[in-house]
Every structure is written in structure tokens, then in C-alpha cells.
Scaffold this active site. Sequence first.
Site, short mmCIF file in Angstrom:
data_model
loop_
_atom_site.label_atom_id
_atom_site.label_comp_id
_atom_site.label_asym_id
_atom_site.label_seq_id
_atom_site.Cartn_x
_atom_site.Cartn_y
_atom_site.Cartn_z
CB CYS A 109 -0.18 2.67 -13.44
SG CYS A 109 0.63 4.20 -13.13
CG ASN A 150 2.79 -3.39 -7.45
OD1 ASN A 150 1.94 -4.26 -7.35
ND2 ASN A 150 2.50 -2.11 -7.45
N GLY A 182 6.35 -8.42 -0.53
CA GLY A 182 6.14 -9.53 -1.45
C GLY A 182 6.16 -10.85 -0.71
N GLY A 183 4.98 -11.44 -0.54
CA GLY A 183 4.90 -12.80 -0.01
C GLY A 183 5.06 -12.95 1.48
N GLY A 243 0.58 -7.94 2.33
CA GLY A 243 -0.44 -7.69 1.32
C GLY A 243 -1.45 -8.81 1.25
C1 LIG Z 1 -5.97 -7.42 -5.11
C2 LIG Z 1 -4.73 -6.59 -5.06
C3 LIG Z 1 -4.81 -5.21 -5.34
C4 LIG Z 1 -3.66 -4.43 -5.32
N1 LIG Z 1 -3.77 -3.09 -5.56
C5 LIG Z 1 -2.66 -2.29 -5.47
C6 LIG Z 1 -2.76 -0.88 -5.62
O1 LIG Z 1 -3.84 -0.32 -5.83
N2 LIG Z 1 -1.62 -0.15 -5.51
C7 LIG Z 1 -0.40 -0.71 -5.26
O2 LIG Z 1 0.59 0.00 -5.15
N3 LIG Z 1 -0.29 -2.07 -5.10
C8 LIG Z 1 -1.38 -2.85 -5.19
N4 LIG Z 1 -1.26 -4.21 -4.99
C9 LIG Z 1 0.07 -4.81 -4.75
C10 LIG Z 1 0.34 -5.04 -3.26
O3 LIG Z 1 0.34 -3.83 -2.54
C11 LIG Z 1 1.70 -5.75 -3.05
O4 LIG Z 1 2.73 -4.91 -3.53
C12 LIG Z 1 1.81 -7.08 -3.78
O5 LIG Z 1 0.58 -7.80 -3.69
C13 LIG Z 1 2.95 -7.96 -3.24
O6 LIG Z 1 2.84 -8.19 -1.85
P1 LIG Z 1 2.10 -9.51 -1.23
O7 LIG Z 1 2.75 -10.71 -1.88
O8 LIG Z 1 2.33 -9.43 0.24
O9 LIG Z 1 0.66 -9.39 -1.59
C14 LIG Z 1 -2.41 -5.02 -5.01
C15 LIG Z 1 -2.33 -6.38 -4.72
C16 LIG Z 1 -3.47 -7.18 -4.73
C17 LIG Z 1 -3.34 -8.63 -4.41
#
Ligand SMILES: Cc1cc2nc3c(=O)[nH]c(=O)nc-3n(C[C@H](O)[C@H](O)[C@H](O)COP(=O)(O)O)c2cc1C
Length: 309
Positions: free
Chosen positions: A131, A192, A244-245, A266
Site C-alpha cells: 500500500c 502479494n 501466488g497462483g 487466494g
Molecule cells: C480481489 C482481491 C483482493 C485482495 N485484497 C487483498 C488485501 O486486502 N490484502 C492483502 O494482503 N492481499 C490482498 N489480495 C492479494 C491476495 O491475498 C494474494 O496475495 C494474491 O492474490 C496472490 O495469490 P493468488 O494468486 O492465490 O490469488 C487480494 C487479491 C485479490 C484477487
Amino acid sequence: MGSVDLTTRLGPLTMRSPLVAASGTVGSVVDFAAVGALEHYGAAVAKSVSEDPWPGRAPPRLFPVGSGMLNGVGIQNPGIAVWVAEVAPRLPGVGVPVWGSVVGKTAEEFGRVAAAMARTGVVAVEANLSCPNLESGGMFALDPPAAAGAVSAVRAATTLPVGAKLSPNSADIVAVAKAVADAGADFVVVGNSVWGAAIDPETRRPGLSGMIGGYSGPPIKPIALRCVIEVRRALPRLPIVGCGGVRRGADVVEFLLAGAQAVALGTVHFAETRAGKRVVAELRRYGRRHRVDRVADLVGAWEPWTTAG
Ligand SMILES: Cc1cc2nc3c(=O)[nH]c(=O)nc-3n(C[C@H](O)[C@H](O)[C@H](O)COP(=O)(O)O)c2cc1C
């Protein structure tokens, strides 16, 4: 069925399962509990919360790209006072240990939000460093001293375990990991989403109102895995949540082998709210097939290639 021991240790935390529900993909956790399979997870992370309410970005805020997804939600949240009054009291009923997630525009804000959050029923506090930092203009996660400042403030605010969520967009993620470990983080979440964008050639409009957003889902897995490997190599004693993924049990195994003690799901939740149940079943099948009795034995257990002669 089910004899594989899923217990894992993440620094001071002992977890019943290596699966973590990633922040922002399971809402406040409270409402997701009714549609998810949270009994299969070791922890669920609530959506990040700041001091004052953040309205989030204008729509469109989600845009599928191939097997991945772009999001530009802008960390919309009700602010810590509403969160403490309305979300926190409902957390004990969700059936999974909940970690809070803190964001702020200054290190001091991180500290104040963490202090209020730590007085609720959360079992750990994650600092979401992706952020903007009001003082320097950049993102905390890209700037080791700023990241350390935010984590120090969270560390000073609570005796609960503290996690620092890093960004794969960092030029040097190891430098950030070292800085947050020195500042008192008990574990790191790696990591993230990856910056991305899309433009519709027909309408010439971007997929997201804010143009650039977070790319997540299966296409980012190799990037997240590379980050885990780099952090583990440089800091072998720092506990890691890989993220991630992840979509399948085999993806969880991959992150464990790379050196993560726990693994977050996620984006998969948007298509399959009960993904954790299937992923745990796949993990158990893997364990039986490979005669692995404890998933903890997989941590860092990748095999190097050997060259003949
Ligand atoms: C719609 C959305 C909202 C997210 N909001 C947050 C958040 O508020 N705080 C945070 O630390 N990560 C947030 N993330 C990131 C996820 O926690 C994660 O780190 C990221 O999507 C990678 O993992 P994934 O590929 O399994 O989704 C968000 C991801 C998505 C898709």
C-alpha cells in the site's frame, strides 16, 4: 484415508493444516465461513483494514485475463473502529483461526490499527505492505526501511505473532525480507499480486478503472515460487507463507518443497469457494502416493539435479 499429518509450524504458530485463506479473497472471513470449507485451513486472513474507511476504486475492479485475474479494489474497507465493533465479535464462530491484516499510509497508522486489532480474537497480525506510503509516495513493500518501519510499529503494538506480506514487485525481495525480519516479523507472506494491466481493443477501455492493478492466479505461480526460493536461500530460518497462483494440491507441495511452511490460496476462491477441501484431499493423496507421513517433512525438501561423473 486421511493418515497424512497436516500439522505445520510457522515460527510461533502451530497450524492444523498448511493451508491459509489469503487476505481479500475470503472477505471478512465471517460471511465466507458459510460458503467456504474453512475447517480444512490452518488460518484465514481477514481483508486488510486501515484506520479510517477506504472507499476503494470505481468499477470495474475485477477483470479476468486468461487463467489469471486483475484486481483494482483499492483495499476497500470500513476502517478499524467499524471492524472492531462489527466484524471482530463474529470471528470466534468461524471455525478457523483468523489472522488480521493491517494497512496504513504511515508506519504510525500501521501501529495504531494493529493495537486495536490485537485486542480482538485474532491469533496473528499480518502487515500488508502493498500500500502507498504517504511520506515517500512509494509502496512500503518496495522500500526496505519503510517496510521495516511499518513492521516495527506493528511489533511494538502487540505480542501476537506478526507477519509481513511482501510484494513480488520488489526489485530486491530479499532486502525487504531481511529488513522486516530485523524489525521483528515472525514470518513473511511471499507474496502479494503482480502488477498488471489490460486494455479492451474494441472499446479502448482498460480492464480496470485504475488501469494498473494486481494480477493473480495460476500465471503468477512461478514468480511467487521464485520469490520464496530467494527468501529461503538468504534467510533459511525465517518462516514463510507461500502465496501466488495455488489451485491444486500439487501447487501446495511445490511451495512446501521450495521452503514455505504454509501456503495460501487466494484467487481460486472466486471460482471455487470450497477449494480448500479439494486441495487437502489432493495433498493427502500425494502424501500416500509418495509415502510422506507429515507435510512438514516436505518443507525445503526439493532435490537438486546431480550430474554424472
Ligand atoms: C480481489 C482481491 C483482493 C485482495 N485484497 C487483498 C488485501 O486486502 N490484502 C492483502 O494482503 N492481499 C490482498 N489480495 C492479494 C491476495 O491475498 C494474494 O496475495 C494474491 O492474490 C496472490 O495469490 P493468488 O494468486 O492465490 O490469488 C487480494 C487479491 C485479490 C484477487
